[in-house]
Design an enzyme around this catalytic site. Structure first.
Site, PDB file in Angstrom:
ATOM      1  CD  GLU A   1      -6.398   6.114   2.328  1.00  0.00           C
ATOM      2  OE1 GLU A   1      -5.431   5.789   3.023  1.00  0.00           O
ATOM      3  OE2 GLU A   1      -6.302   6.298   1.101  1.00  0.00           O
TER       4      GLU A   1
ATOM      5  CG  ASP B   1      -2.154   0.867   1.012  1.00  0.00           C
ATOM      6  OD1 ASP B   1      -2.157   1.667   0.055  1.00  0.00           O
ATOM      7  OD2 ASP B   1      -3.114   0.776   1.803  1.00  0.00           O
TER       8      ASP B   1
HETATM    9  C1  BGC Z   1      -5.111   3.068   0.413  1.00  0.00           C
HETATM   10  C2  BGC Z   1      -5.416   1.942  -0.525  1.00  0.00           C
HETATM   11  C3  BGC Z   1      -5.369   2.417  -1.944  1.00  0.00           C
HETATM   12  C4  BGC Z   1      -4.048   3.076  -2.221  1.00  0.00           C
HETATM   13  C5  BGC Z   1      -3.923   3.612  -3.622  1.00  0.00           C
HETATM   14  C6  BGC Z   1      -3.874   3.815   0.021  1.00  0.00           C
HETATM   15  O1  BGC Z   1      -3.705   4.951   0.797  1.00  0.00           O
HETATM   16  O2  BGC Z   1      -4.955   2.566   1.716  1.00  0.00           O
HETATM   17  O3  BGC Z   1      -6.661   1.397  -0.219  1.00  0.00           O
HETATM   18  O4  BGC Z   1      -5.598   1.352  -2.806  1.00  0.00           O
HETATM   19  O5  BGC Z   1      -3.858   4.146  -1.325  1.00  0.00           O
HETATM   20  O6  BGC Z   1      -4.680   4.737  -3.818  1.00  0.00           O
HETATM   21  C1  BGC Z   2      -3.641   9.493  -2.689  1.00  0.00           C
HETATM   22  C2  BGC Z   2      -4.434   8.291  -2.339  1.00  0.00           C
HETATM   23  C3  BGC Z   2      -3.738   7.581  -1.270  1.00  0.00           C
HETATM   24  C4  BGC Z   2      -3.424   8.492  -0.090  1.00  0.00           C
HETATM   25  C5  BGC Z   2      -2.570   7.802   0.911  1.00  0.00           C
HETATM   26  C6  BGC Z   2      -3.414  10.352  -1.479  1.00  0.00           C
HETATM   27  O1  BGC Z   2      -2.671  11.477  -1.792  1.00  0.00           O
HETATM   28  O2  BGC Z   2      -4.290  10.201  -3.668  1.00  0.00           O
HETATM   29  O3  BGC Z   2      -4.613   7.469  -3.433  1.00  0.00           O
HETATM   30  O4  BGC Z   2      -4.533   6.534  -0.879  1.00  0.00           O
HETATM   31  O5  BGC Z   2      -2.746   9.646  -0.492  1.00  0.00           O
HETATM   32  O6  BGC Z   2      -2.514   8.419   2.148  1.00  0.00           O
END
Ligand code: BGC
Ligand code: BGC
Length: 810
Positions: free
Chosen positions: A517, A317
Site C-alpha cells: 500500500e 475498504d
Molecule cells: C486494502 C485492501 C484490503 C483491505 C483488507 C485495505 O487497506 O486497501 O486492498 O483488502 O485493506 O486488508
Molecule cells: C492491515 C491491512 C490493511 C491496512 C490498511 C493494516 O494494519 O493489516 O490489512 O490493509 O492496515 O491501511
C-alpha cells in the site's frame, strides 16, 4: 464471451432513468458498457423474503458491518450479529505475525459458531470470513506464493491465471476462509504508486481478459454445479473505481480523469468479472474528481449496480467510509446511502454499529436502503452455500495440511514464474547459461524467499520472513543450486558479492524490498540499491566475468547503471516461492523453455515521471527471447533527478552512508556544520565512523563538552510523512553506548518551523540493540508531520558516546 447487453432499447431506457434520477449532473451519453444483470434465482429470492421479516433491526444493522479479528471477539459477533469478519494483513491469530492451518481453522470455527448461535434471535445468519489472498493464500504458512499480479500481467496467459485462482481457492479452504479480497483490477497509470505490483498491466485489455477467468477460478463457473462447490471461495473485485489513476500515483489519492477514461480504461476488469458472477466488489479508498468513492452514489449505485447490473454486495475498504467528508470511522450514513452494502470497520465496528442503528431509527438511512443492503448480503450467503456448509473445520479440505503446496500445484506456480520474467537485455546472448560452469551467485534477493515475494506475504508489509516460514517453497538460489549441481557445475554464493572470487558467470539477484500500500509510494522511479551494492557489478564486468541481473521489483524502475553493468538483465518482478522457475529459464533446463514474458507496463527512460510519456526506454509489449540479437548500447546514467528529489525511501542512514536527499548536520550553540567527511567535529561534538555489522557501517557520536549539542539528519525540502504516521510507521535505528553508563538521548523530528525542542527520551545501554519510536508519538508532541525537515535529531549531555546505524522508517 461477455454478456454485454446490446439491446438498444434497454440502453435507452437506462439512460432515460439515469437522467431522471440525476438531473443535469448526469452524463449526457452512455460512456459505460451496459451489462445485463445475471438472472436472480427465484428460490433464493424467496428464501430472502422469508428471512428478512424475521430479522430484528439490530440484526440487520449487524449484517452490514464487518470487523477485524484483531479487534473483536467471537462473543462480539454473537452479541452484535455482525455480517462478516476479516483478518487484515497483520491480524493472524496467535503470537506470530503469520499463522498455521490449525490456528486459522480454530479461529474460523469460533467466529462461525458464535454467528450461528440462536440465543435471543429467531434466526441466526452465518458470517463470512474474508482475507487478502492476493498472490496465493500468502497468509498461511505452507501455502504457495504465486508471482504478484504485475508478473502475471507480463505472462499474459488467461488459462494459467484461472488455474492460479483455482489453486488459491483450494488453499483457502484448507484454513477455513470463505472469501478473498481479490482480484485487484486496478489499471496502474503512475508507477510511483505503491500498489503498482497489485495491478496486472497499464493495458486494460489484459485486465479485462483476466477479470472473468480469476473469478471463475476462485468461485467456479456461475450457474453450474461447480459454482461455489468444493474448494471454492467468494471473490471480491477491487478497488472500485480508478484506484490506479490517482494523481502522482498517491495511494488513496484522487483520480483527476474524465468519465470517459473511467468507463473505458478503469472499468475494464469489471466488464468481465461482473458477468462472470463475482459476488462482491470492494469500494476504493480513492476519489474521483475530489469525490470519495465510498460516498459516491453515482458510481456505486447508478454505475455499478444499475448500468453494470451488479447484484452482489459492495464492501468497503479498511475504514474507507471514515474518509468521506462529514464522516468519521464510527459514523457514516453517507456510505450506506451511496450504495455501500457492508462497511469494513476493522476496529471501529462497535461505534459504527451504534451510530448506524440510530441513523435508521432517525430516518437518516431508510429501511428500504438497509433492507436492500441486507438482501444483497443474504443473496451472496445463500448463493454461495454458506448456510449449508456447516462449521469451517467440517468442510471439505479443511485442516488437511497435506493438501497445501501440492506438487502439481507448485508446477503451475513455477510455470507462472517462468512465463512472467521479461528479458530486457541479453547482449552477446549470454543466456541461457551453461550449467556445467562455475556460477557465482550474489545479491540479497538470491537466498530470500521473502524478498522475492514482496508485500502481502505472511504479514501486511511482508518484510523479513526467514525461509523456514515457507516450507513448500524454494529460493532462487536453491533453484540454481539444483540445476548446476546436477549438471556437474559449481555454485558459489556470496550474498554481498565478494569481488575476489573467480567464476565463469555472475548471477546477481537484487531489487526492491517488500512493501504494501502507501508504504510503497515513491517520489520518483530511481532504484536505490538497498541490500546489495550494485557498484560491485562493475568489478566483475571489468574482470571479464559476464553478469546476469535478476531484478526483483514491484514496478519498472530507472536502473540504467545496473542495466549497463549487466550483460543480461531480467525483470523478474516479485516471483514468490517457486524460485526454481527462475533457474529453469536462466539455464533453459528444457528445450521448450524460452522467455515468454512481455512488458505489461512501459519501462521508464528516466527516474523522473513525465506525464503521458510516450518515449519509454522499453515499450509495453517489449521482451527478448534467447535468440533475439538485439544489442543494448550503454544507457544514459543521468537519472534526471535533482539532488534534493532523490528517493525518499524511508532510509536515512544505512551501510555507513547517509541516503540522499538527507545530509548530516552537527550543531553546537551558534556553530552549525554539514558533515561530508569523517571524523569531523563542531564545538565539542565529535562524529566518526564505527563498526556495527560490517566495517564502518555506523556512526559514532560523542558529546565531549557542552550539554545540548545536537546531531540531525535533515533535508533541504520538507517531506510529507503524514501517511506514514497515520499508517503506524516507526522511526527505527540501532544504537549502542560506548560508555559503561546509560546514554540518555533526546530524540526528535523537526518540522519546518525548525522548532526542534519537542523530543522524546530514550535510554541506550550496552551493546548494539534496535530502538523504535512510532511516528505518531512525534505528532502527539505537536510536530507537523506534513513538513518534516529533520528525520532524526539527537541531543545529549556531555559524556554521552554512542554508536548509531540503520536509521530508517519501518
Ligand atoms: C486494502 C485492501 C484490503 C483491505 C483488507 C485495505 O487497506 O486497501 O486492498 O483488502 O485493506 O486488508
Ligand atoms: C492491515 C491491512 C490493511 C491496512 C490498511 C493494516 O494494519 O493489516 O490489512 O490493509 O492496515 O491501511
Amino acid at each position: 464471451m461477455h454478456s454485454i447487453k446490446s439491446n438498444r432499447n434497454l440502453k435507452l431506457t437506462l439512460i432515460a432513468m439515469t437522467i431522471l434520477f440525476l438531473g443535469c449532473n448526469s452524463p449526457k451519453e452512455d460512456l459505460w458498457e451496459i451489462l445485463e444483470p445475471l438472472t436472480l434465482d427465484p428460490n433464493i429470492e424467496a428464501q430472502i423474503d422469508e428471512i428478512l421479516p424475521k430479522l430484528t433491526l439490530e440484526q440487520k444493522v449487524g449484517q452490514v458491518i464487518q470487523g477485524d479479528t484483531g479487534s473483536l471477539t467471537p462473543e462480539d459477533v454473537k452479541k452484535y450479529r455482525l455480517g462478516s469478519v476479516l483478518s487484515g494483513g497483520n491480524s493472524a491469530p496467535g503470537p506470530l505475525p503469520y499463522a498455521e492451518t490449525k490456528a486459522w481453522l480454530e479461529m474460523a470455527d469460533q467466529y462461525y459458531n458464535a454467528s450461528i448461535d440462536e440465543e435471543g434471535v429467531e434466526i441466526a445468519i452465518p458470517i463470512i470470513w474474508g482475507i487478502d489472498a492476493v498472490h496465493g493464500h500468502a497468509n498461511l504458512k505452507g501455502s504457495i506464493i504465486f508471482p504478484h499480479n504485475i508478473g502475471l500481467g507480463a505472462m499474459n496467459n488467461p488459462d494459467l491465471i484461472e488455474e492460479i485462482a483455482r489453486i488459491t481457492a483450494h488453499e483457502l479452504t484448507i484454513s477455513g476462509h470463505d472469501w478473498t479480497f481479490a482480484p485487484t483490477l486496478a489499471v496502474p497509470k503512475d508507477l510511483r504508486w505503491g500498489r503498482t505490483y497489485e495491478g496486472f498491466s497499464e493495458n486494460p485489455d489484459i485486465i479485462r481478459s483476466y477479470g472473468d477467468r480469476i473469478v471463475i477460478g476462485l468461485q467456479g463457473k456461475f450457474g453450474t454445479e461447480n459454482f461455489m462447490g468444493n474448494g471454492k471461495v467468494i471473490s471480491s473485485a477491487k478497488h472500485f473505481l480508478a484506484d490506479g489513476a490517482t494523481e502522482g500515483g498517491v495511494d488513496q489519492g484522487d483520480a483527476l480523469i474524465s468519465e470517459e477514461e473511467l468507463a473505458r480504461v478503469h472499468a475494464a476488469g469489471y466488464y468481465s468479472s461482473i458477468p462472470a458472477g463475482v459476488q462482491t466488489v470492494m469500494a476504493s479508498f480513492s476519489s474521483w474528481q475530489g469525490r470519495k468513492l465510498h460516498g459516491d452514489k453515482e458510481l456505486l449505485t447508478d454505475v455499478l449496480k444499475v448500468k453494470m447490473g451488479f447484484n452482489g454486495f459492495v464492501v468497503g475498504d479498511w475504514n474507507g467510509h471514515g474518509q468521506v467528508p462529514g464522516c468519521i470511522n464510527t459514523d457514516c450514513p453517507q456510505s450506506l446511502n451511496a450504495g455501500l452494502d457492508m462497511y469494513m470497520a476493522p476496529d471501529s465496528w462497535k461505534g459504527l454499529y451504534e451510530s448506524t442503528l440510530q441513523h435508521v431509527k432517525d430516518g437518516n438511512i431508510t429501511i428500504e436502503r438497509l433492507d436492500d443492503a441486507v438482501r444483497r448480503i443474504l443473496r451472496v450467503k445463500l448463493l454461495t452455500g454458506i448456510f449449508q456448509k456447516g462449521i469451517p473445520s467440517s468442510r471439505v479440505n479443511a485442516g488437511n495440511e497435506n493438501l497445501l503446496g501440492l506438487p502439481n500445484h507448485r508446477v503451475i506456480a513455477r510455470q507462472a514464474v517462468r512465463e512472467s520474467m521479461v528479458l530486457l537485455k541479453n547482449n552477446n546472448q549470454i543466456l541461457p547459461i551453461d550449467p556445467t560452469k562455475t556460477v557465482l551467485v550474489v545479491g540479497d534477493g538470491a537466498a530470500s524467499i521473502s524478498k522475492a515475494s514482496g508485500g502481502w506475504t505472511l504479514s501486511w508489509q511482508g518484510t523479513g520472513h526467514t525461509n523456514d516460514k515457507f516450507p513448500n517453497g524454494e529460493s532462487i538460489l536453491q533453484g540454481i543450486e539444483q540445476v548446476v549441481n546436477n549438471s556437474g557445475g559449481k555454485v558459489i554464493f556470496s550474498e554481498d558479492g565478494d569481488t575476489s572470487i573467480e567464476a565463469d558467470v555472475v548471477i546477481a539477484v537484487y531489487g526492491e524490498d517488500p512493501y504494501a500500500e502507501f508504504q510503497g509510494d515513491r517520489e520518483n522511479l530511481d532504484f536505490v540499491p538497498n541490500g546489495f551494492d550494485t557498484n560491485k557489478l562493475t568489478t566483475y564486468k571489468n574482470k571479464g566475468i559476464p553478469v546476469v541481473s535478476v531484478f526483483l521489483s514491484g514496478r519498472p524502475m530507472w536502473a540504467n547503471p545496473e542495466i549497463n553493468n549487466s550483460d543480461s538483465f531480467i525483470a523478474a518482478w516479485l516471483p514468490g516461492s517457486e524460485g526454481g522457475g527462475v533457474s529453469d529459464i536462466l539455464f533453459q533446463t528444457d528445450p521448450s523453455y524460452d522467455f515468454l514474458g512481455r512488458l505489461s507496463f512501459n519501462w521508464p527512460q528516466s527516474a523522473v515521471v513525465i506525464k503521458n510519456n510516450n518515449d519509454p526506454l522499453f515499450k509495453i509489449g517489449y521482451g527478448l527471447s534467447y535468440d533475439s540479437i538485439d544489442y543494448i548500447d550503454p544507457l544514459s546514467e543521468n537519472s534526471g533527478l535533482e539532488n534534493n528529489e532523490i528517493a525518499s525511501t524511508g532510509l536515512y542512514f544505512t551501510k555507513g552512508e547517509v541516503v540522499p536527499p538527507w545530509v548530516i548536520w552537527l550543531i553546537s550553540g551558534e556553530l552549525e556544520k554539514q558533515i561530508a567527511s569523517f571524523p569531523s567535529s563542531v564545538g565539542g561534538l565529535i562524529i566518526s565512523k564505527t563498526d556495527h555489522v560490517t566495517q564502518e557501517d555506523a556512526l559514532r557520536i560523542n558529546w565531549t563538552k557542552s550539554d545540548g549539542d545536537y546531531f540531525r539528519i535533515s533535508s533541504v525540502k520538507p517531506n510529507d510523512l503524514t501517511r506514514q504516521s497515520n499508517g503506524a510507521m516507526k522511526l527505527a535505528f540501532n544504537a549502542k553506548s560506548f560508555t559503561n553508563s546509560d546514554a540518555i538521548l533526546q530524540i526528535g523530528q523537526c518540522d519546518d518551523s525548525d522548532n526542534c525542542n519537542k523530543t522524546l527520551e530514550i535510554k541506550v545501554s550496552g551493546d548494539w540493540k534496535e530502538y523504535i519510536i512510532s511516528l505518531s508519538s512525534f505528532e502527539d508532541l505537536g510536530v507537523d508531520m506534513s513538513k518534516i525537515i529533520s528525520s532524526i535529531l539527537i541531543k545529549a549531555q556531555a559524556g554521552v558516546d554512542i554508536g548509531l546505524s540503520n536509521v530508517r522508517l519501518e
